[in-house]
Scaffold this motif. Structure first.
Motif, short mmCIF file in Angstrom:
data_model
loop_
_atom_site.label_atom_id
_atom_site.label_comp_id
_atom_site.label_asym_id
_atom_site.label_seq_id
_atom_site.Cartn_x
_atom_site.Cartn_y
_atom_site.Cartn_z
N MET A 517 0.83 -1.20 0.00
CA MET A 517 0.00 0.00 0.00
C MET A 517 0.87 1.26 0.00
SD MET A 517 -2.94 -1.18 2.74
CE MET A 517 -3.94 0.28 2.54
N VAL A 518 2.00 1.23 0.74
CA VAL A 518 2.90 2.38 0.76
C VAL A 518 3.48 2.63 -0.62
CG1 VAL A 518 5.07 3.30 1.69
CG2 VAL A 518 3.48 2.10 3.20
N VAL A 519 3.93 1.57 -1.28
CA VAL A 519 4.52 1.69 -2.61
C VAL A 519 3.49 2.21 -3.62
CG1 VAL A 519 5.55 0.41 -4.54
CG2 VAL A 519 6.25 -0.08 -2.18
N SER A 520 2.23 1.78 -3.45
CA SER A 520 1.19 2.19 -4.41
C SER A 520 0.64 3.58 -4.11
CB SER A 520 0.05 1.17 -4.40
OG SER A 520 -0.60 1.16 -3.13
N GLY A 521 1.08 4.20 -2.99
CA GLY A 521 0.68 5.57 -2.70
C GLY A 521 -0.62 5.72 -1.94
N SER A 522 -1.03 4.71 -1.17
CA SER A 522 -2.27 4.80 -0.39
C SER A 522 -2.14 5.89 0.68
CB SER A 522 -2.57 3.46 0.29
OG SER A 522 -2.76 2.45 -0.67
N ASP A 523 -3.29 6.52 1.01
CA ASP A 523 -3.25 7.60 1.99
C ASP A 523 -3.21 7.06 3.43
OD1 ASP A 523 -5.88 6.87 2.74
OD2 ASP A 523 -6.76 8.28 1.33
N GLN A 529 -6.55 1.94 8.46
CA GLN A 529 -7.64 0.96 8.52
C GLN A 529 -7.12 -0.45 8.28
OE1 GLN A 529 -10.87 1.63 9.50
NE2 GLN A 529 -10.81 -0.62 9.60
N MET A 530 -6.16 -0.59 7.36
CA MET A 530 -5.57 -1.91 7.13
C MET A 530 -4.84 -2.41 8.39
SD MET A 530 -4.89 -4.61 5.47
CE MET A 530 -5.61 -4.22 3.87
N ALA A 531 -4.11 -1.47 9.04
CA ALA A 531 -3.40 -1.85 10.26
C ALA A 531 -4.38 -2.28 11.35
CB ALA A 531 -2.54 -0.69 10.75
N ILE A 532 -5.52 -1.58 11.46
CA ILE A 532 -6.54 -1.96 12.45
C ILE A 532 -7.09 -3.34 12.13
CG2 ILE A 532 -8.86 -1.40 13.30
CD1 ILE A 532 -8.14 1.58 12.91
N GLU A 534 -5.53 -5.65 10.80
CA GLU A 534 -4.48 -6.63 11.12
C GLU A 534 -4.17 -6.69 12.62
OE1 GLU A 534 -1.99 -6.44 6.88
OE2 GLU A 534 -1.16 -5.47 8.68
N GLY A 535 -4.94 -5.95 13.43
CA GLY A 535 -4.79 -6.07 14.87
C GLY A 535 -4.20 -4.87 15.59
N MET A 536 -4.02 -3.73 14.90
CA MET A 536 -3.47 -2.57 15.59
C MET A 536 -4.50 -1.96 16.54
SD MET A 536 -1.96 1.03 14.04
CE MET A 536 -3.56 1.80 13.76
N LYS A 537 -4.06 -1.66 17.74
CA LYS A 537 -4.92 -0.99 18.73
C LYS A 537 -4.65 0.50 18.66
CE LYS A 537 -3.98 -1.78 23.05
NZ LYS A 537 -3.87 -2.50 24.33
N THR A 538 -5.68 1.29 18.35
CA THR A 538 -5.50 2.73 18.17
C THR A 538 -5.27 3.42 19.52
OG1 THR A 538 -7.85 3.21 18.36
CG2 THR A 538 -7.01 2.71 16.15
#
Length: 565
Positions: A517-523, A529-532, A534-538
């Motif tokens: 996603m970083v390489v493709s230029g996602s905001d 949201q992808m990190a969440i 995958e289990g990221m706690k905000t």
């Protein structure tokens, strides 16, 4: 069980222990040969207040329900603050040639002898609970009272002309042993240390010199010193910090070391010319704090495990983000402590070097001498490092070298100023680093905040309002009955309801999907949201958990964390 024993009778009459527990203690005493008091203390059957009462009864020593008002203020300072604080004692009153001393350990003959030797009075001990004595010490030895005494003893002349005042102030300040000024400055510094302050602000005002302490991240007014003492106070501090007392037109930096209660503190002093005089800010650094471990800093088991997993990588870059003063440097130092082994060469470049870490090479940035983050980093990468800590990535040049080092076999730790973990990725790209290099070098990004902890001594349970629950839990709050805690304010927390701080984290681990996603230029929002997923706690979720667990309050997390659901 001998009920006629005065000790046992006292325990029974005051219902300190039930009959079964007391009988067990008596049996243990007969079995081991220890005193009953020793058994009670060793088995944690009584608390420190109960222990003091029992000791007093057993030794026919008067027990007093001590309050600060019972202590004669003129008598309280017959012993030094250090003695009072170290041995938990305070003089209460004089009776002819006798000095009545409240003690939490009234059988301590050594302390009694020392007080008799220094004061010339015969000591009459009375017993009081440790907490009551600490409260009396805090009241009679607090910085405001001690400072008032020092101010009175100065007897400064306020009617001399301004020019003469300037000249004489420097002459008087040159005598570092000047007792009133030395006592005044010392009381301000030790008062700040006792109050757990991180900074002391000494600010010239129209009518006086205002002193404020930064405690748990917020500034609190402490005392006002007469304006007539301003030059002497500032000059004395500058001499102690090895600064030029004759230079008042340009900012200066200095430092000094002081000892208090057996601990050593490094004081960083900064002066700033302002309207009405120079403002002084003193940063207090506990030199023993380098013993911090990551388990004491990152207390959440889930976050702690994520940190440890990221740090197992032999190379790559880990970035901490957040506003100034949110604890990023402390977290980085705890990481260094974890990674600091004889097999690793660790080098840091910082501005400034706040704590000295054994076994680690630390480089101080000095732009005047041409030693910037970028120039220092170029030298560091030629020093065969395994781990590099960069105090802050501020520009493209520093970011480029950091990314290059991460890609060539080094573990790089650094900080950025962004609001959340995902924002660190776009920040690097905005600095000019190509997205594919960011994706290849980055192990993870961490957003951090510091929240104040509800005071454990005065926090009480309460039912939150619907608005608070809605802010915390969103629409799901209607299905849950939740009770929260908040401090009501006490002497221990300076009536604020908070005592101490802790870190909360948002840890984004860069997975293969996020790299794409970083390489493709996602905001940022898409990556977050992808990190969440995958289990990221905000940060929001981490903050809410601390409130639900009774650690802090809704008001506190709303102060430091964006609470959008």
């Amino acid at each position: 069980m001998e009920k006629q024993d005065p000790l046992i009778s006292f325990i029974v009459e005051n219902k300190i222990l039930d009959e079964r527990a007391l009988q067990g203690a008596v049996d243990q005493q007969q079995k081991t040969g220890q005193s009953l008091l020793s058994v009670l203390k060793n088995e944690n059957l009584i608390d420190e207040d109960q222990f003091t009462r029992i000791v007093a009864t057993a030794n026919k020593i008067e027990f007093v329900n001590l309050s600060p008002e019972q202590v004669d203020p003129m008598v309280s300072h017959l012993v030094s603050y250090e003695t009072a604080n170290q041995h938990n004692v305070i003089p209460v009153r004089k009776e002819d040639n006798h000095l009545v001393i409240a003690m939490s350990s009234p059988l301590n003959l050594f302390v009694r002898d020392q007080i008799e030797l220094k004061t010339g009075y015969k000591v009459v001990p009375v017993a009081a609970t440790p907490s009551a004595i600490r409260q009396a010490i805090h009241y009679h030895f607090n910085v405001a009272n001690v400072t008032k005494q020092a101010i009175v003893s100065m007897r400064l002349k306020e009617d001399f002309d301004k020019g003469a005042q300037h000249g004489k102030a420097e002459q008087r300040a040159a005598k570092v042993s000047n007792a009133p000024i030395a006592k005044l400055v010392s009381s301000i510094i030790t008062g700040a240390i006792d109050a757990r302050a991180s900074d002391i602000h000494i600010e010239p005002q129209a009518s006086d010199l205002r002193v404020r302490y930064r405690i748990d991240g917020t500034l609190r007014p402490t005392i006002d010193v007469p304006a007539s003492a301003q030059l002497e106070v500032v000059s004395h501090i500058k001499i102690m910090a090895d600064m030029d007392i004759s230079e008042r037109r340009t900012p200066q930096d200095g430092h000094m070391i002081t000892r208090h209660d057996g601990k050593e503190y490094d004081l960083r002093v900064s002066s700033l010319p302002a309207m009405g005089g120079e403002k002084i800010v003193i940063r207090i650094l506990d030199k023993d704090m380098n013993k911090w471990s990551i388990d004491e800093i990152v207390t959440s088991p889930d976050d702690n495990q994520k940190f440890r997993k990221l740090l197992k990588n032999p190379y790559g870059m880990l970035l901490l983000t957040g506003p100034t003063g949110c604890g990023k440097t402390t977290t980085l130092y705890s990481i260094l402590q974890l990674l600091n082994t004889p097999e690793r060469n660790i080098v840091t470049v910082e501005d400034p070097v706040e704590y000295r870490l054994d076994g680690i090479t630390q480089v101080q940035v000095k732009p005047v001498a041409g030693r910037t983050f970028a120039s220092a980093l170029r030298s560091i990468v030629r020093q065969d490092p395994d781990i590099i800590l960069i105090g802050e990535i501020r520009d493209y040049e520093t970011a480029e070298i950091a990314v290059s080092a991460a890609l060539t076999g080094h573990l790089v730790l650094s900080t950025l100023h962004t609001n959340d973990a995902a924002g660190a990725i776009s920040r690097l790209i905005n600095l000019g680093i190509p997205p594919f290099l960011v994706a290849s070098s980055l192990l993870g990004t961490v957003a951090q905040r510091l929240i104040r902890i509800s005071c454990s001594k005065c926090k009480q349970i309460y039912q939150p309002s619907e608005d608070q629950l809605k802010c915390l839990l969103g629409k799901s709050f209607q299905d849950r009955k939740i009770e929260l805690y908040q401090g009501v304010g006490c002497n221990s927390c300076f009536k604020t309801g908070y005592h101490g701080r802790k870190s909360i984290y948002e840890i984004l681990c860069v997975s293969s999907e996020i790299r794409r996603m970083v390489v493709s230029g996602s905001d940022d929002d898409t990556i977050k949201q992808m990190a969440i997923n995958e289990g990221m706690k905000t940060l929001h979720k981490s903050a809410v958990e601390e409130v639900i667990n009774g650690v802090t309050t809704p008001e506190e997390i709303m102060r430091v964390v964006e609470m959008r659901i």
